[in-house]
Enzyme design. Sequence first.
Site, PDB file in Angstrom:
ATOM      1  N   THR A   1       6.652 -12.952   5.047  1.00  0.00           N
ATOM      2  CA  THR A   1       6.794 -11.490   5.026  1.00  0.00           C
ATOM      3  C   THR A   1       5.213 -11.094   5.074  1.00  0.00           C
ATOM      4  O   THR A   1       4.560 -11.496   4.503  1.00  0.00           O
ATOM      5  CB  THR A   1       7.524 -10.796   3.766  1.00  0.00           C
ATOM      6  OG1 THR A   1       7.072  -9.577   3.731  1.00  0.00           O
ATOM      7  CG2 THR A   1       6.955 -11.367   2.520  1.00  0.00           C
TER       8      THR A   1
ATOM      9  N   ASP B   1       4.488  -9.442  -0.873  1.00  0.00           N
ATOM     10  CA  ASP B   1       5.196  -8.613  -2.067  1.00  0.00           C
ATOM     11  C   ASP B   1       5.890  -9.561  -3.160  1.00  0.00           C
ATOM     12  O   ASP B   1       6.635  -9.347  -3.801  1.00  0.00           O
ATOM     13  CB  ASP B   1       5.979  -7.568  -1.559  1.00  0.00           C
ATOM     14  CG  ASP B   1       7.052  -8.044  -0.716  1.00  0.00           C
ATOM     15  OD1 ASP B   1       7.003  -9.089  -0.303  1.00  0.00           O
ATOM     16  OD2 ASP B   1       8.019  -7.225  -0.397  1.00  0.00           O
TER      17      ASP B   1
ATOM     18  N   HIS C   1     -17.380  11.526   9.796  1.00  0.00           N
ATOM     19  CA  HIS C   1     -16.081  10.815  10.075  1.00  0.00           C
ATOM     20  C   HIS C   1     -15.770  10.139   8.840  1.00  0.00           C
ATOM     21  O   HIS C   1     -16.423   9.891   7.906  1.00  0.00           O
ATOM     22  CB  HIS C   1     -16.298   9.896  11.347  1.00  0.00           C
ATOM     23  CG  HIS C   1     -17.116   8.790  10.979  1.00  0.00           C
ATOM     24  ND1 HIS C   1     -18.367   8.664  11.103  1.00  0.00           N
ATOM     25  CD2 HIS C   1     -16.862   7.516  10.678  1.00  0.00           C
ATOM     26  CE1 HIS C   1     -18.884   7.424  10.957  1.00  0.00           C
ATOM     27  NE2 HIS C   1     -17.934   6.847  10.778  1.00  0.00           N
TER      28      HIS C   1
ATOM     29  N   GLY D   1      12.460  -8.905   8.119  1.00  0.00           N
ATOM     30  CA  GLY D   1      11.557  -8.817   9.171  1.00  0.00           C
ATOM     31  C   GLY D   1      10.610  -9.991   9.480  1.00  0.00           C
ATOM     32  O   GLY D   1      10.545 -10.571   8.806  1.00  0.00           O
TER      33      GLY D   1
ATOM     34  N   VAL E   1       3.437  -3.141  15.233  1.00  0.00           N
ATOM     35  CA  VAL E   1       2.280  -3.785  16.143  1.00  0.00           C
ATOM     36  C   VAL E   1       1.946  -5.032  14.882  1.00  0.00           C
ATOM     37  O   VAL E   1       1.019  -5.801  15.109  1.00  0.00           O
ATOM     38  CB  VAL E   1       1.080  -2.722  16.344  1.00  0.00           C
ATOM     39  CG1 VAL E   1       0.521  -2.269  15.322  1.00  0.00           C
ATOM     40  CG2 VAL E   1       0.096  -3.841  17.404  1.00  0.00           C
ATOM     41  N   GLN E   2       2.084  -4.621  13.557  1.00  0.00           N
ATOM     42  CA  GLN E   2       1.359  -5.029  12.555  1.00  0.00           C
ATOM     43  C   GLN E   2       2.205  -6.533  12.431  1.00  0.00           C
ATOM     44  O   GLN E   2       1.833  -7.490  11.713  1.00  0.00           O
ATOM     45  CB  GLN E   2       1.693  -4.537  11.432  1.00  0.00           C
ATOM     46  CG  GLN E   2       0.594  -3.117  11.211  1.00  0.00           C
ATOM     47  CD  GLN E   2       1.154  -2.327   9.882  1.00  0.00           C
ATOM     48  OE1 GLN E   2       0.527  -2.348   9.002  1.00  0.00           O
ATOM     49  NE2 GLN E   2       2.118  -1.454  10.438  1.00  0.00           N
ATOM     50  N   ARG E   3       3.497  -6.653  12.809  1.00  0.00           N
ATOM     51  CA  ARG E   3       4.230  -7.853  12.777  1.00  0.00           C
ATOM     52  C   ARG E   3       4.216  -8.776  13.723  1.00  0.00           C
ATOM     53  O   ARG E   3       4.506  -9.926  13.825  1.00  0.00           O
ATOM     54  CB  ARG E   3       5.688  -7.334  12.596  1.00  0.00           C
ATOM     55  CG  ARG E   3       6.263  -6.685  11.177  1.00  0.00           C
ATOM     56  CD  ARG E   3       7.634  -6.834  11.410  1.00  0.00           C
ATOM     57  NE  ARG E   3       8.225  -5.950  10.077  1.00  0.00           N
ATOM     58  CZ  ARG E   3       9.465  -5.823   9.786  1.00  0.00           C
ATOM     59  NH1 ARG E   3      10.290  -5.820  10.807  1.00  0.00           N
ATOM     60  NH2 ARG E   3       9.858  -5.258   8.753  1.00  0.00           N
TER      61      ARG E   3
ATOM     62  N   LYS F   1     -22.384  12.207   6.669  1.00  0.00           N
ATOM     63  CA  LYS F   1     -21.372  11.527   7.496  1.00  0.00           C
ATOM     64  C   LYS F   1     -20.062  12.322   7.617  1.00  0.00           C
ATOM     65  O   LYS F   1     -19.376  12.849   6.682  1.00  0.00           O
ATOM     66  CB  LYS F   1     -20.710  10.444   6.372  1.00  0.00           C
ATOM     67  CG  LYS F   1     -20.023   9.423   7.098  1.00  0.00           C
ATOM     68  CD  LYS F   1     -19.573   8.295   6.192  1.00  0.00           C
ATOM     69  CE  LYS F   1     -18.841   7.167   6.849  1.00  0.00           C
ATOM     70  NZ  LYS F   1     -18.436   5.928   5.994  1.00  0.00           N
TER      71      LYS F   1
ATOM     72  N   GLY G   1     -13.897  -1.091   5.806  1.00  0.00           N
ATOM     73  CA  GLY G   1     -14.510  -0.161   5.344  1.00  0.00           C
ATOM     74  C   GLY G   1     -14.103   1.328   4.987  1.00  0.00           C
ATOM     75  O   GLY G   1     -14.795   2.194   5.272  1.00  0.00           O
TER      76      GLY G   1
END
Length: 319
Positions: free
Chosen positions: A125, A129, A215, A11, A250-252, A213, A185
């Site tokens: 990566t 990990d 949400h 990846g 999208v995280q990569r 709260k 948060g």
Amino acid sequence: MKTIGILTSGGDAPGMNAAIRAVVRSAIYYGCKVYGINRGYKGLLEEDLVEMNLSSVGDIIHRGGTILKSSRCEEFKTQEGRLKGVKVLKKYKIDCLVVIGGDGSFNGAQKLSELGFPAIGIPGTIDNDLAYTDYTIGFDTAMNTVADAISKIRDTSSSHERVNIVEVMGRHCGDLALYSGLAGGAETIIVPEVDFKVEDICNRLKTTQKRGKRHSIIVLAEGVGNANDLGKEIIKITGADLRVTVLGHVQRGGCPSVFDRILASRMGVRAVELLLDGKSAKVVGVKDNKIIDMDINEALSMTRSFDKETYEMAKILSI
């Protein structure tokens, strides 16, 4: 003069290009030739190699992904495939190899070293990990990407008084979920390293609702389970208005953070220096902000410890 090969495998991760740049430019600085191998071990077996120069890595330190591309290669997992790879490397008069990737990529480097071909691993990566190093290249950028997404999701979650489950990457390691969830948060963080009960999550939601709260953000590491299935269980128990966001690849992507650019640069230079010193079967890492190297067999045999202290702190802060 030594000739160094370099490839990226598995990846992709933001900062891989910065590592490539560091390897190529430091190698040339020390009088070496460098061959870039496209598409990882697959490209090696297909002889997709190109000699690199200073211009080859110009204007890439800020770019995500990897200019050398990446792919999986089942053939290289076989002894025949690895012997073929060594044959190709020797054909191009390459003396040693730098491999940028995760544990699967490192396994390939380990096997090459066992065949007598010098190889050094650089950890790239987003999962963070690998037990032997505090951080892997790409983790910081991915963590910030997730935290930014959580902030955006919280805006709409608050507006509509909804519960949102945000699924992030991390099949066996919950670091990305833990640290981005803490920074964002999140009211609940679910990771592979810690057992959870749906009832506990629902009770926490009810508690926050009682104090007004309406949400809530739940961050779920993909290795724990399917976010949509979890969402259905929560709705069944609480009747909550709930939405699921799977961040996916999208995280990569994205421009690597300053931290990842600097980390990748430091690791790339160390990898070249190790090879020039005749070292092999090593991986580069970082401990206490110092660049280290370790025997690849020892590194891959280490058991990763989960940061339970930070996990418990996140629970305290989310009451």
